[in-house]
Design a protein around this motif. Structure first.
Motif, PDB file in Angstrom:
ATOM      1  N   ARG A  27     -27.782 -21.373  -5.807  1.00  0.00           N
ATOM      2  CA  ARG A  27     -28.758 -21.271  -4.725  1.00  0.00           C
ATOM      3  C   ARG A  27     -28.755 -22.599  -3.974  1.00  0.00           C
ATOM      4  N   THR A  28     -28.373 -22.577  -2.696  1.00  0.00           N
ATOM      5  CA  THR A  28     -28.341 -23.825  -1.920  1.00  0.00           C
ATOM      6  C   THR A  28     -29.741 -24.301  -1.567  1.00  0.00           C
ATOM      7  N   ASP A  29     -30.709 -23.375  -1.542  1.00  0.00           N
ATOM      8  CA  ASP A  29     -32.068 -23.788  -1.241  1.00  0.00           C
ATOM      9  C   ASP A  29     -32.803 -24.291  -2.490  1.00  0.00           C
ATOM     10  N   ALA A  30     -32.083 -24.398  -3.613  1.00  0.00           N
ATOM     11  CA  ALA A  30     -32.646 -24.942  -4.849  1.00  0.00           C
ATOM     12  C   ALA A  30     -31.705 -25.996  -5.437  1.00  0.00           C
ATOM     13  N   LEU A  31     -30.967 -26.699  -4.573  1.00  0.00           N
ATOM     14  CA  LEU A  31     -30.050 -27.742  -5.039  1.00  0.00           C
ATOM     15  C   LEU A  31     -30.830 -28.886  -5.675  1.00  0.00           C
ATOM     16  N   VAL A  32     -30.318 -29.396  -6.784  1.00  0.00           N
ATOM     17  CA  VAL A  32     -30.932 -30.569  -7.403  1.00  0.00           C
ATOM     18  C   VAL A  32     -29.975 -31.755  -7.399  1.00  0.00           C
ATOM     19  N   SER A  33     -28.665 -31.489  -7.299  1.00  0.00           N
ATOM     20  CA  SER A  33     -27.723 -32.606  -7.286  1.00  0.00           C
ATOM     21  C   SER A  33     -26.438 -32.232  -6.565  1.00  0.00           C
ATOM     22  N   VAL A  34     -25.904 -33.221  -5.857  1.00  0.00           N
ATOM     23  CA  VAL A  34     -24.611 -33.116  -5.187  1.00  0.00           C
ATOM     24  C   VAL A  34     -23.878 -34.413  -5.492  1.00  0.00           C
ATOM     25  N   ARG A  35     -22.718 -34.279  -6.127  1.00  0.00           N
ATOM     26  CA  ARG A  35     -21.948 -35.468  -6.496  1.00  0.00           C
ATOM     27  C   ARG A  35     -20.519 -35.343  -6.007  1.00  0.00           C
ATOM     28  N   CYS A  36     -19.961 -36.467  -5.560  1.00  0.00           N
ATOM     29  CA  CYS A  36     -18.542 -36.530  -5.209  1.00  0.00           C
ATOM     30  C   CYS A  36     -17.788 -37.008  -6.440  1.00  0.00           C
ATOM     31  N   LEU A  37     -16.818 -36.229  -6.893  1.00  0.00           N
ATOM     32  CA  LEU A  37     -15.983 -36.590  -8.030  1.00  0.00           C
ATOM     33  C   LEU A  37     -14.661 -37.106  -7.497  1.00  0.00           C
ATOM     34  N   GLU A  38     -14.310 -38.310  -7.897  1.00  0.00           N
ATOM     35  CA  GLU A  38     -13.047 -38.900  -7.467  1.00  0.00           C
ATOM     36  C   GLU A  38     -11.967 -38.561  -8.478  1.00  0.00           C
ATOM     37  N   GLY A  39     -10.756 -38.632  -8.062  1.00  0.00           N
ATOM     38  CA  GLY A  39      -9.621 -38.339  -8.933  1.00  0.00           C
ATOM     39  C   GLY A  39      -8.401 -38.142  -8.067  1.00  0.00           C
ATOM     40  N   ILE A  40      -7.483 -37.316  -8.532  1.00  0.00           N
ATOM     41  CA  ILE A  40      -6.280 -37.036  -7.751  1.00  0.00           C
ATOM     42  C   ILE A  40      -6.677 -36.416  -6.427  1.00  0.00           C
ATOM     43  N   SER A  41      -7.619 -35.478  -6.468  1.00  0.00           N
ATOM     44  CA  SER A  41      -8.169 -34.916  -5.242  1.00  0.00           C
ATOM     45  C   SER A  41      -9.694 -34.980  -5.338  1.00  0.00           C
ATOM     46  N   GLN A  42     -10.318 -35.269  -4.231  1.00  0.00           N
ATOM     47  CA  GLN A  42     -11.771 -35.389  -4.211  1.00  0.00           C
ATOM     48  C   GLN A  42     -12.396 -34.005  -4.395  1.00  0.00           C
ATOM     49  N   ARG A  43     -13.438 -33.923  -5.207  1.00  0.00           N
ATOM     50  CA  ARG A  43     -14.158 -32.680  -5.459  1.00  0.00           C
ATOM     51  C   ARG A  43     -15.640 -32.929  -5.210  1.00  0.00           C
ATOM     52  N   LEU A  44     -16.345 -31.876  -4.850  1.00  0.00           N
ATOM     53  CA  LEU A  44     -17.777 -31.920  -4.640  1.00  0.00           C
ATOM     54  C   LEU A  44     -18.417 -31.028  -5.696  1.00  0.00           C
ATOM     55  N   LEU A  45     -19.315 -31.585  -6.504  1.00  0.00           N
ATOM     56  CA  LEU A  45     -19.981 -30.838  -7.563  1.00  0.00           C
ATOM     57  C   LEU A  45     -21.425 -30.599  -7.146  1.00  0.00           C
ATOM     58  N   LEU A  46     -21.792 -29.333  -7.008  1.00  0.00           N
ATOM     59  CA  LEU A  46     -23.137 -28.930  -6.598  1.00  0.00           C
ATOM     60  C   LEU A  46     -23.828 -28.263  -7.783  1.00  0.00           C
ATOM     61  N   ARG A  47     -25.093 -28.596  -8.015  1.00  0.00           N
ATOM     62  CA  ARG A  47     -25.879 -27.964  -9.081  1.00  0.00           C
ATOM     63  C   ARG A  47     -27.225 -27.540  -8.518  1.00  0.00           C
ATOM     64  N   ASP A  48     -27.701 -26.375  -8.989  1.00  0.00           N
ATOM     65  CA  ASP A  48     -29.019 -25.919  -8.546  1.00  0.00           C
ATOM     66  C   ASP A  48     -30.011 -25.958  -9.707  1.00  0.00           C
ATOM     67  N   ALA A  49     -31.262 -25.665  -9.418  1.00  0.00           N
ATOM     68  CA  ALA A  49     -32.337 -25.743 -10.405  1.00  0.00           C
ATOM     69  C   ALA A  49     -32.244 -24.657 -11.464  1.00  0.00           C
ATOM     70  N   PHE A  50     -31.441 -23.640 -11.241  1.00  0.00           N
ATOM     71  CA  PHE A  50     -31.343 -22.515 -12.172  1.00  0.00           C
ATOM     72  C   PHE A  50     -30.107 -22.595 -13.060  1.00  0.00           C
ATOM     73  N   GLY A  51     -29.414 -23.725 -13.035  1.00  0.00           N
ATOM     74  CA  GLY A  51     -28.223 -23.902 -13.863  1.00  0.00           C
ATOM     75  C   GLY A  51     -26.929 -23.521 -13.170  1.00  0.00           C
ATOM     76  N   GLY A  52     -26.988 -23.077 -11.933  1.00  0.00           N
ATOM     77  CA  GLY A  52     -25.783 -22.742 -11.183  1.00  0.00           C
ATOM     78  C   GLY A  52     -24.996 -23.995 -10.866  1.00  0.00           C
ATOM     79  N   ARG A  53     -23.680 -23.875 -10.919  1.00  0.00           N
ATOM     80  CA  ARG A  53     -22.812 -25.028 -10.688  1.00  0.00           C
ATOM     81  C   ARG A  53     -21.570 -24.557  -9.942  1.00  0.00           C
ATOM     82  N   VAL A  54     -21.244 -25.245  -8.844  1.00  0.00           N
ATOM     83  CA  VAL A  54     -20.034 -24.933  -8.078  1.00  0.00           C
ATOM     84  C   VAL A  54     -19.313 -26.246  -7.803  1.00  0.00           C
TER      85      VAL A  54
END
Length: 178
Positions: A92-119
Motif C-alpha cells: 500500500r503506497t498510502d501506508a508507506l513506512v520506509s523507502v531505502r536505496c540499496l547500493e550494489g551492482i545495480s541500484q535498487r529501491l526497497l519500499l515497505r508498508d505498515a502491513f508488512g508489504g515489501r517491494v
C-alpha cells in the motif's frame, strides 16, 4: 488493466504499467535463445550432441531467462506491485513506512508498508515511466502527511528530481530545443 475502486464514485481508475517491460522481456528471450543455439551448435560441431546434453543446455538457457526476466511493475491508486516469474509482491503506497536505496551492482529501491508489504524495484523503472512514479508519489505524499513515512523522504526526493529532469529533457527533445 483497469481496476474499479469501490470507495469512490465515477469511472474506473486505470493502473499504470511499466512500458518498457516488453522490450526487456524480448531481450531476455533472445539472450536465452542465442545461448541455447550456440551451445547446441558447438555440441553438434564436435559430434557430442546427445539428448542428455541437450536437456542440460535447455535447462541452462531456461535459468538464464529466469535470471534476466524483468519484473512486471504495476501501480494503481494507493498500491504498487512487482510480479516476477514465481511470485507477486504488493504494498500500500498510502501506508508507506520506509523507502531505502540499496547500493550494489545495480541500484535498487526497497519500499515497505505498515502491513508488512515489501517491494524491491529498480528506480530506473520509475524514472522512465512517469505514470508509475506519479502513483507512487501520490501514495507516499499521503503516507507522509499521515505521519507514517518514517524514513525515505530523501530517496523519494532524489527520484523526483530525476523524473523531473528526464521529463524536461523529453519535452525539450520533442520540441526540438535540445
Amino acid at each position: 488493466m483497469a481496476r474499479h475502486d469501490e470507495t469512490q464514485e465515477g469511472p474506473p481508475v486505470e493502473a499504470a504499467n511499466d512500458l518498457q517491460r516488453t522490450q526487456e522481456l524480448m531481450s531476455s528471450v533472445r539472450s536465452a535463445a542465442v545461448l541455447l543455439a550456440l551451445l547446441l551448435v558447438v555440441d553438434w560441431g564436435t559430434g557430442r550432441l546427445a539428448l542428455c546434453r541437450t536437456a542440460l543446455w535447455v535447462a541452462l538457457a531456461g535459468l538464464l531467462f529466469a535470471v534476466l526476466c524483468p519484473a512486471r511493475v504495476t501501480a494503481g491508486e494507493g498500491w504498487l506491485s512487482s510480479r516476477r516469474l514465481l511470485r507477486e509482491r504488493r504494498l500500500r503506497t498510502d501506508a508507506l513506512v520506509s523507502v531505502r536505496c540499496l547500493e550494489g551492482i545495480s541500484q535498487r529501491l526497497l519500499l515497505r508498508d505498515a502491513f508488512g508489504g515489501r517491494v524491491e524495484l529498480d528506480p530506473e523503472i520509475l524514472v522512465t515511466n512517469p505514470q508509475l512514479w506519479n502513483r507512487l508519489d501520490e501514495g507516499a505524499r499521503k503516507s507522509a502527511a499521515d505521519g507514517m513515512l518514517l524514513c525515505g523522504g530523501t530517496a523519494l526526493q532524489l527520484i523526483s528530481q530525476r523524473v523531473d529532469r528526464e521529463t524536461a529533457r523529453a519535452v525539450f527533445k520533442a520540441s526540438g530545443l535540445e
